[in-house]
Design a protein around this motif. Structure first.
Motif, PDB file in Angstrom:
ATOM      1  N   LYS A 105       0.829  -1.200   0.000  1.00 20.20           N
ATOM      2  CA  LYS A 105       0.000   0.000   0.000  1.00 20.20           C
ATOM      3  C   LYS A 105       0.867   1.255   0.000  1.00 20.20           C
ATOM      4  O   LYS A 105       1.745   1.408   0.844  1.00 20.20           O
ATOM      5  CB  LYS A 105      -0.919   0.014   1.227  1.00 20.20           C
ATOM      6  N   VAL A 106       0.618   2.150  -0.968  1.00 16.07           N
ATOM      7  CA  VAL A 106       1.333   3.425  -1.015  1.00 16.07           C
ATOM      8  C   VAL A 106       0.567   4.421  -0.147  1.00 16.07           C
ATOM      9  O   VAL A 106      -0.532   4.840  -0.493  1.00 16.07           O
ATOM     10  CB  VAL A 106       1.449   3.950  -2.463  1.00 16.07           C
ATOM     11  N   VAL A 107       1.157   4.799   0.990  1.00 19.72           N
ATOM     12  CA  VAL A 107       0.459   5.652   1.961  1.00 19.72           C
ATOM     13  C   VAL A 107       0.793   7.130   1.800  1.00 19.72           C
ATOM     14  O   VAL A 107       0.155   7.982   2.422  1.00 19.72           O
ATOM     15  CB  VAL A 107       0.770   5.201   3.402  1.00 19.72           C
ATOM     16  N   ALA A 108       1.797   7.451   0.968  1.00 18.82           N
ATOM     17  CA  ALA A 108       2.149   8.859   0.743  1.00 18.82           C
ATOM     18  C   ALA A 108       2.930   8.992  -0.554  1.00 18.82           C
ATOM     19  O   ALA A 108       3.738   8.127  -0.897  1.00 18.82           O
ATOM     20  CB  ALA A 108       2.972   9.400   1.901  1.00 18.82           C
ATOM     21  N   SER A 109       2.663  10.087  -1.288  1.00 21.92           N
ATOM     22  CA  SER A 109       3.407  10.410  -2.505  1.00 21.92           C
ATOM     23  C   SER A 109       3.850  11.869  -2.401  1.00 21.92           C
ATOM     24  O   SER A 109       3.010  12.774  -2.362  1.00 21.92           O
ATOM     25  CB  SER A 109       2.541  10.230  -3.748  1.00 21.92           C
ATOM     26  N   GLU A 110       5.147  12.107  -2.317  1.00 21.83           N
ATOM     27  CA  GLU A 110       5.670  13.460  -2.145  1.00 21.83           C
ATOM     28  C   GLU A 110       6.679  13.768  -3.251  1.00 21.83           C
ATOM     29  O   GLU A 110       7.253  12.866  -3.858  1.00 21.83           O
ATOM     30  CB  GLU A 110       6.346  13.602  -0.771  1.00 21.83           C
ATOM     31  N   TYR A 111       6.896  15.064  -3.478  1.00 24.00           N
ATOM     32  CA  TYR A 111       7.788  15.493  -4.551  1.00 24.00           C
ATOM     33  C   TYR A 111       8.769  16.535  -4.056  1.00 24.00           C
ATOM     34  O   TYR A 111       8.480  17.302  -3.137  1.00 24.00           O
ATOM     35  CB  TYR A 111       6.971  16.081  -5.710  1.00 24.00           C
TER      36      TYR A 111
END
Length: 467
Positions: free
Chosen positions: A210-216
């Motif tokens: 499960k991907v719980v966060a996507s940041e850049y």
């Protein structure tokens, strides 16, 4: 009297002169003409990498790999098309900036280079590749991994390492094997960083992570505390970073400072000594990946490392062996085509089968390396410790497969031999049983015959007595 003597003297002198003129002089030997020197042709190879900015250490590493290859080629004195070839490297700095990459690419096109090695970054390689394609100039990158580079359909584009589809998939598989259930993904928004992160995401989600966060972030940033604070609240078990060591090192360090217990995992961009230098103790126990097999496990790897260290007084940072191979593949293609003209040796690149330092190099229809393997490493005690290799068709993997096949054949042979022996034993046993049965039958027949004779004798005796 004196006048007469003068006349006589003149007559004698004239006689001697006439006698001398009558003598035949021996011809002087004519020196053999010196063999005509073979013409020399200069082959210009462009090389592009960031030589300034935060990735300059990687650019210099790439350049060193190319320089080593060029020096070795010139030392061999290669001849192509009946002429001696002198290779010349033209280095350009694109500062890892796509706009600058296009500018220096046009500069190399105008210089009429025979081929290009590079660029280092996918973000500069992709836009530059259009310019090289339009000019018909072959391009081999030793480090650009974004799939789009070879998916544009340019016949001039090649790479000598696995792409991000292969790498992202292997990293996702590794995360699953580590028992990871939740992950936070960060990328630097470059063609390389975002491309690798996207491929990792696909593999991770396909495996149930499960991907719980996507940041850049960016490839110029150094402060990541704001995005890391968000990630901390998700309690992710793993932080995956798509980007380079100049950002990855400080990110790992700040993760530790914020008390984030998640493991750090990155691709080839952070698999460097510089990452450990910038991240310090926070890098201990973290993971990264590199295309191919470790140099120590490759036939030509240790020798290359020794040559490189002796020549430059430095350790290999990252891509130098791949850039070295890229130069050698370009030269090998010229040799096989017997021409240094781009239009003539370009088709030979696609037919390459070159035993390089990093792999047995062959290209597929897109220009990608066939069977690219990915190796996982762990940062341990300030060094990169090899963990395992996933996927690919490396020479070592092939050897392993051959050994397994031989073992299977031997096992099969043993089984066949065992079966044959068993069948033979059974057959012998059957023959013995049959012989035994025949013997018993013979005994019974003799016994029956004896009884019949006895009965006949008794009957004859009775008949006689009756008479």
């Amino acid at each position: 009297m004196q006048a007469k003597l003068s006349v006589v003297a003149l007559s004698v002198a004239a006689a001697f002169a006439l006698s001398a003129c009558g003598q035949k002089e021996e011809p002087k030997p004519v020196a053999a003409p010196a063999p005509a020197a073979k013409p020399e042709v200069v082959v210009k190879l462009g090389h592009v990498a960031p030589m300034t900015g935060p990735q300059a250490h990687l650019g210099k590493d790439n350049e060193n790999g190319a320089v080593l290859a060029i020096e070795e080629l010139n030392a061999k004195g290669m001849e192509i098309g009946g002429a001696k070839v002198k290779f010349e490297l033209i280095n350009e700095d694109d500062a890892a900036d796509p706009k600058q990459g296009a500018i220096v690419a046009q500069k190399l096109v105008d210089a009429k280079v025979n081929g290009v090695i590079g660029h280092l970054n996918s973000g500069t390689t992709i836009p530059a590749s259009k310019l090289y394609s339009d000019a018909g100039i072959p391009q081999i990158s030793g480090s650009a991994t974004n799939p789009k580079y070879t998916q544009q359909g340019f016949a001039t584009a090649f790479r000598v390492m696995a792409n991000d589809v292969q790498q992202g998939k292997s990293l996702g598989e590794f995360a699953v094997k580590q028992g990871v259930k939740t992950v936070a993904i960060v990328d630097d928004r470059t063609a390389y960083g975002q491309g690798l992160a996207d491929e990792f995401r696909k593999a991770a989600e396909a495996s149930g992570i499960k991907v719980v966060a996507s940041e850049y972030t960016t490839d110029k940033a150094t402060d990541f505390k704001a995005i890391l604070t968000k990630i901390k609240s998700t309690k992710a078990e793993l932080v995956f970073f798509g980007g380079m060591d100049a950002q990855g090192g400080p990110m790992a360090k700040q993760m530790k400072e914020l008390g984030i217990k998640a493991k750090f995992l990155g691709g080839d961009g952070v698999c460097t000594p510089e990452f450990m230098k910038l991240g310090g103790p926070a890098t201990e126990g973290q993971f990264c990946s590199l295309p191919g097999m470790p140099l120590e496990k490759l036939a030509k790897g240790p020798e290359f490392r020794e040559k490189f260290s002796k020549k430059f007084g430095a350790d290999i940072q990252l891509y130098a062996p791949y850039v070295y191979d890229a130069v050698m593949v370009m030269a090998d293609s010229m040799k096989r085509a017997d021409s240094v003209e781009p239009a003539k040796f370009l088709p030979a690149i696609g037919q390459t089968k070159y035993d390089g330092v990093t792999a047995m190099i062959e290209f597929d229809g897109l220009g990608d390396l066939k069977g690219g393997a990915i190796s996982i490493y762990k940062y341990t005690g300030g060094k990169l410790e090899y963990v395992e290799t996933l996927g690919g068709g490396t020479v070592e993997t092939a050897k392993s497969e051959v050994k397994e096949a031989v073992a299977e054949v031997k096992d099969a042979a043993k089984a066949v031999a065992g079966a044959a022996t068993a069948v033979g034993k059974e057959a012998v046993s059957d023959v013995k049983d049959a012989a035994k049965a025949a013997t018993e039958a013979g005994k019974d027949a003799v016994k029956a015959g004896a009884e019949a004779v006895k009965n006949a004798a008794d009957a004859t005796k009775a008949a006689v007595e009756k008479k």
